[in-house]
Write a protein that holds these residues in place. Sequence first.
Motif, PDB file in Angstrom:
ATOM      1  N   ARG A  36       0.806  -1.209   0.000  1.00 58.94           N
ATOM      2  CA  ARG A  36       0.000   0.000   0.000  1.00 58.94           C
ATOM      3  C   ARG A  36       0.847   1.270   0.000  1.00 58.94           C
ATOM      4  O   ARG A  36       0.474   2.255  -0.612  1.00 58.94           O
ATOM      5  CB  ARG A  36      -0.926   0.014   1.209  1.00 58.94           C
ATOM      6  CG  ARG A  36      -2.169  -0.816   0.979  1.00 58.94           C
ATOM      7  CD  ARG A  36      -3.085  -0.734   2.168  1.00 58.94           C
ATOM      8  NE  ARG A  36      -2.733  -1.877   3.025  1.00 58.94           N
ATOM      9  CZ  ARG A  36      -2.898  -1.932   4.313  1.00 58.94           C
ATOM     10  NH1 ARG A  36      -3.448  -0.924   4.947  1.00 58.94           N
ATOM     11  NH2 ARG A  36      -2.564  -3.001   4.986  1.00 58.94           N
ATOM     12  N   SER A  37       1.988   1.247   0.668  1.00 61.74           N
ATOM     13  CA  SER A  37       2.780   2.479   0.751  1.00 61.74           C
ATOM     14  C   SER A  37       3.647   2.696  -0.495  1.00 61.74           C
ATOM     15  O   SER A  37       4.200   3.765  -0.674  1.00 61.74           O
ATOM     16  CB  SER A  37       3.671   2.439   1.986  1.00 61.74           C
ATOM     17  OG  SER A  37       4.558   1.348   1.898  1.00 61.74           O
ATOM     18  N   PRO A  80       0.507   4.739  -5.370  1.00 67.56           N
ATOM     19  CA  PRO A  80      -0.487   5.749  -4.961  1.00 67.56           C
ATOM     20  C   PRO A  80      -1.890   5.154  -4.909  1.00 67.56           C
ATOM     21  O   PRO A  80      -2.184   4.164  -5.558  1.00 67.56           O
ATOM     22  CB  PRO A  80      -0.360   6.812  -6.041  1.00 67.56           C
ATOM     23  CG  PRO A  80       0.207   6.119  -7.209  1.00 67.56           C
ATOM     24  CD  PRO A  80       1.059   5.005  -6.672  1.00 67.56           C
ATOM     25  N   GLU A  81      -2.694   5.789  -4.104  1.00 67.80           N
ATOM     26  CA  GLU A  81      -4.084   5.345  -3.969  1.00 67.80           C
ATOM     27  C   GLU A  81      -4.814   5.620  -5.283  1.00 67.80           C
ATOM     28  O   GLU A  81      -4.559   6.631  -5.944  1.00 67.80           O
ATOM     29  CB  GLU A  81      -4.769   6.122  -2.839  1.00 67.80           C
ATOM     30  CG  GLU A  81      -4.145   5.897  -1.475  1.00 67.80           C
ATOM     31  CD  GLU A  81      -4.745   4.689  -0.799  1.00 67.80           C
ATOM     32  OE1 GLU A  81      -5.883   4.311  -1.133  1.00 67.80           O
ATOM     33  OE2 GLU A  81      -4.055   4.101   0.036  1.00 67.80           O
ATOM     34  N   GLN A 110     -10.537   8.307  -6.639  1.00 64.58           N
ATOM     35  CA  GLN A 110     -11.955   7.964  -6.454  1.00 64.58           C
ATOM     36  C   GLN A 110     -12.802   8.914  -7.285  1.00 64.58           C
ATOM     37  O   GLN A 110     -12.553  10.121  -7.305  1.00 64.58           O
ATOM     38  CB  GLN A 110     -12.327   8.063  -4.985  1.00 64.58           C
ATOM     39  CG  GLN A 110     -11.606   7.055  -4.121  1.00 64.58           C
ATOM     40  CD  GLN A 110     -12.032   7.168  -2.671  1.00 64.58           C
ATOM     41  OE1 GLN A 110     -12.885   7.994  -2.321  1.00 64.58           O
ATOM     42  NE2 GLN A 110     -11.442   6.334  -1.860  1.00 64.58           N
TER      43      GLN A 110
END
Length: 132
Positions: A119-120, A123-124, A127
């Motif tokens: 996850r780190s 990037p996310e 949305q």
Amino acid sequence: MSYRKLLGMVLLASGFVVSLGQLSTAQVARYQPRTPTLSPYLNLGRFNGGGLPNYFALVRPQIRQREFNVQAETLARRQATEITQIQNEVQRDLIPTAATGTGSWFMTPGTQNEFLNTRSFYPEPLQRVPRR
């Protein structure tokens, strides 16, 4: 006097004399000259049955051996002082922690991570915001 008493006194006296002799020799150091007391040039007058003159057969090798011995002794002394200095540095720089167990360097608490947690690293995802 009985034979046993006489024998005991003789053994006691001889042991006393031997111990005194050892004490007296232990107190006086034997003289050891620093340099050889005889010159190698005394071999110039010696009979040498070989083909070389005495200087090249007897004198010169002794002189070279003495020079080599002095150089080797100097080198050994220098190396001994370097070894002592390195040992002192190592003793001074040693960390007094244990190699294993709770006092070791790899047992210090750190951040908790999960196995295969990426996850780190990425990037996310964006949305989507719905339109109104």
